[in-house]
Design a protein around this motif. Structure first.
Motif, PDB file in Angstrom:
ATOM      1  N   ASP A 294      11.778  -6.248  35.414  1.00 25.27           N
ATOM      2  CA  ASP A 294      11.373  -5.907  36.777  1.00 25.27           C
ATOM      3  C   ASP A 294      10.249  -6.818  37.282  1.00 25.27           C
ATOM      4  N   SER A 295      10.461  -8.132  37.159  1.00 24.80           N
ATOM      5  CA  SER A 295       9.494  -9.130  37.641  1.00 24.80           C
ATOM      6  C   SER A 295       8.098  -8.927  37.058  1.00 24.80           C
ATOM      7  N   GLY A 296       8.054  -8.466  35.818  1.00 27.04           N
ATOM      8  CA  GLY A 296       6.774  -8.274  35.154  1.00 27.04           C
ATOM      9  C   GLY A 296       6.104  -6.951  35.455  1.00 27.04           C
ATOM     10  N   ASN A 297       6.816  -6.024  36.112  1.00 29.71           N
ATOM     11  CA  ASN A 297       6.237  -4.727  36.464  1.00 29.71           C
ATOM     12  C   ASN A 297       6.624  -3.606  35.504  1.00 29.71           C
ATOM     13  N   ASP A 298       7.472  -3.903  34.537  1.00 30.73           N
ATOM     14  CA  ASP A 298       7.966  -2.866  33.636  1.00 30.73           C
ATOM     15  C   ASP A 298       7.892  -3.366  32.194  1.00 30.73           C
ATOM     16  N   LEU A 299       7.004  -2.788  31.402  1.00 25.58           N
ATOM     17  CA  LEU A 299       6.892  -3.091  29.975  1.00 25.58           C
ATOM     18  C   LEU A 299       7.165  -1.826  29.186  1.00 25.58           C
ATOM     19  N   ARG A 300       8.086  -1.911  28.250  1.00 23.40           N
ATOM     20  CA  ARG A 300       8.403  -0.772  27.387  1.00 23.40           C
ATOM     21  C   ARG A 300       8.282  -1.216  25.932  1.00 23.40           C
ATOM     22  N   GLY A 301       7.614  -0.397  25.150  1.00 25.18           N
ATOM     23  CA  GLY A 301       7.404  -0.726  23.747  1.00 25.18           C
ATOM     24  C   GLY A 301       7.934   0.344  22.822  1.00 25.18           C
ATOM     25  N   GLU A 302       8.270  -0.096  21.623  1.00 19.33           N
ATOM     26  CA  GLU A 302       8.797   0.826  20.605  1.00 19.33           C
ATOM     27  C   GLU A 302       8.272   0.373  19.255  1.00 19.33           C
ATOM     28  N   ASP A 303       7.474   1.230  18.619  1.00 15.16           N
ATOM     29  CA  ASP A 303       6.962   0.953  17.281  1.00 15.16           C
ATOM     30  C   ASP A 303       7.685   1.847  16.287  1.00 15.16           C
ATOM     31  N   THR A 304       8.333   1.224  15.308  1.00 13.53           N
ATOM     32  CA  THR A 304       9.109   1.956  14.312  1.00 13.53           C
ATOM     33  C   THR A 304       8.539   1.680  12.925  1.00 13.53           C
ATOM     34  N   LEU A 305       8.244   2.740  12.193  1.00 18.30           N
ATOM     35  CA  LEU A 305       7.750   2.636  10.824  1.00 18.30           C
ATOM     36  C   LEU A 305       8.817   3.161   9.883  1.00 18.30           C
ATOM     37  N   THR A 306       9.113   2.370   8.849  1.00 21.96           N
ATOM     38  CA  THR A 306      10.157   2.739   7.892  1.00 21.96           C
ATOM     39  C   THR A 306       9.617   2.599   6.480  1.00 21.96           C
ATOM     40  N   CYS A 307       9.699   3.681   5.706  1.00 18.51           N
ATOM     41  CA  CYS A 307       9.276   3.664   4.304  1.00 18.51           C
ATOM     42  C   CYS A 307      10.511   3.628   3.420  1.00 18.51           C
ATOM     43  N   THR A 308      10.613   2.601   2.583  1.00 19.82           N
ATOM     44  CA  THR A 308      11.793   2.433   1.738  1.00 19.82           C
ATOM     45  C   THR A 308      11.519   2.776   0.278  1.00 19.82           C
ATOM     46  N   THR A 309      10.282   3.180  -0.029  1.00 16.03           N
ATOM     47  CA  THR A 309       9.924   3.471  -1.427  1.00 16.03           C
ATOM     48  C   THR A 309       9.728   4.949  -1.694  1.00 16.03           C
ATOM     49  N   GLY A 310       9.964   5.785  -0.682  1.00 12.19           N
ATOM     50  CA  GLY A 310       9.751   7.221  -0.849  1.00 12.19           C
ATOM     51  C   GLY A 310       8.352   7.611  -0.412  1.00 12.19           C
ATOM     52  N   MET A 311       8.256   8.716   0.320  1.00  6.83           N
ATOM     53  CA  MET A 311       6.971   9.165   0.848  1.00  6.83           C
ATOM     54  C   MET A 311       6.228   9.982  -0.202  1.00  6.83           C
TER      55      MET A 311
ATOM     56  N   LEU B 289       0.810  -1.217   0.000  1.00  8.73           N
ATOM     57  CA  LEU B 289       0.000   0.000   0.000  1.00  8.73           C
ATOM     58  C   LEU B 289       0.843   1.266   0.000  1.00  8.73           C
ATOM     59  N   ASN B 290       1.884   1.278   0.825  1.00 10.91           N
ATOM     60  CA  ASN B 290       2.616   2.532   1.033  1.00 10.91           C
ATOM     61  C   ASN B 290       4.117   2.355   1.238  1.00 10.91           C
ATOM     62  N   GLY B 291       4.605   1.127   1.119  1.00 12.37           N
ATOM     63  CA  GLY B 291       6.038   0.889   1.258  1.00 12.37           C
ATOM     64  C   GLY B 291       6.541   0.897   2.690  1.00 12.37           C
ATOM     65  N   ILE B 292       5.641   0.836   3.680  1.00 14.05           N
ATOM     66  CA  ILE B 292       6.033   0.994   5.082  1.00 14.05           C
ATOM     67  C   ILE B 292       6.089  -0.361   5.785  1.00 14.05           C
TER      68      ILE B 292
END
Length: 353
Positions: free
Chosen positions: A255-272, A242-245
């Protein structure tokens, strides 16, 4: 199963039993994956498969026939995979057309299977990862949709995850409806899962006949386990046509299940060619109360058991929106979802939470 029963019960029709076992051996090879998961990637269909195998094994034993090794080997693989999908409240995680299920039925199936093997941390062939630390647990979809015809109940939720703490569910997917086709179709959408959407489009194209196209072709996952932390790094290319992303999601659990950290990265390789609207959704269980604080920069999640969680997002607005939960029964339950929104007008966008 019917042929097996007929071959055992009808005098002079033993060839039906031979035919049944030959067919069963073929279907086990097609449907039960090497890691024990079902080819549909649906925990509910895995449960039904296990029940059929248990029934056939019991009938053979009652009829004085030995159980074929292939049946027992399939059960030895499938039962630990079934346990993989259960939260600490003993119900299923809501992936690919599954509801929480009946706790007593699941217990009886587990007992009758005779398997005592523990749940695994990864189902690499099915495409799921399980992160367990302390009282916390996360189950994440890191796989490709199955091929036709097993994709007709599959959901378009790549890299979605569910999180529970103790016996309380926190972050969930919306689930599925057992009978209503309209609800079943709507709940297959990417937006009905705790994952990321681009321009409100599904990560897979869902056709009227239920089949999927424009499926992710390349799905990768790496996992790093330490004594006190787990890191899962996964990506999919479902949006590329759809968009090259490409969407990459990293979950760091510590931390025993008390610490969740997330990172979502979007990369377009076909030009925006244009800017894209991004939404990262976290559907909450109906028993979780949520409120925004610090001018909307943080959210406080309150669980019935008295546990509180703080949710923060970096570099993007955070909002509370309406959602529904179809984890059990036939009536949708009202609930909330946390939504991080952003505009992607550069070739790489990163959202941390």
């Amino acid at each position: 199963k019917g042929l097996t029963y007929a071959g055992l019960a009808l005098e002079g029709r033993e060839q039906l039993l031979e035919q049944a076992l030959n067919l069963l051996h073929e279907e086990i090879g097609r449907q039960v994956l090497s890691d024990g998961g079902h080819v549909s990637r649906c925990p509910q269909q895995l449960l039904e498969t296990i029940m059929i195998l248990i029934d056939i094994r019991a009938a053979l034993r009652q009829g004085g026939y030995p159980c074929p090794e292939k049946i027992q080997h399939a059960l030895d693989r499938a039962v630990p995979a079934l346990r993989f999908f259960r939260h600490a409240d003993r119900g299923f995680a809501l992936f690919n057309g599954t509801q929480e299920g009946n706790e007593e039925l699941l217990r009886q199936v587990s007992l009758q299977s005779g398997s005592r093997a523990r749940a695994l941390n990864s189902l690499p062939h099915s495409g799921y990862e399980r992160l367990t630390l302390g009282r916390g647990q996360i189950i994440m979809d890191t796989g490709k949709p199955p091929k036709w015809p097993h994709d007709i109940t599959s959901h378009a939720g790549p890299l979605a995850f569910e999180m529970s703490y103790g016996r309380e569910r926190i972050i969930v997917n919306c689930g599925s409806h057992p009978t209503n086709a309209d609800w079943q179709d709507a709940l297959r959408f990417t937006a009905a899962h705790s994952t990321l959407t681009i321009d409100d489009r599904n990560a897979c194209e869902i056709h009227k006949d239920g089949s999927l196209s424009r499926k992710p072709k390349k799905v990768s996952v790496d996992r790093d386990d330490k004594i006190d932390m787990v890191l899962v790094d996964a990506s999919h290319d479902g949006y590329v046509p759809l968009n090259g992303i490409t969407h990459r999601r990293r979950l760091y659990y510590a931390d025993s299940g008390n610490d969740l950290r997330g990172e979502d990265t979007l990369t377009c390789t076909t030009g925006m060619n244009k800017a894209h609207n991004i939404a990262v959704r976290f559907h909450l269980h109906p028993k979780v109360n949520v409120s925004l604080v610090k001018d909307g920069e943080e959210a406080i999640l309150s669980l019935p058991g008295g546990t509180g969680w703080k949710f923060t997002a970096s570099g993007a607005p955070l909002a509370i929106e309406e959602s529904i939960y179809m984890g059990e029964g036939i009536r949708p339950r009202k609930t909330k979802q946390l939504v991080i929104t952003s505009l992607m007008d550069i070739e790489t966008l990163q959202i941390k939470w």
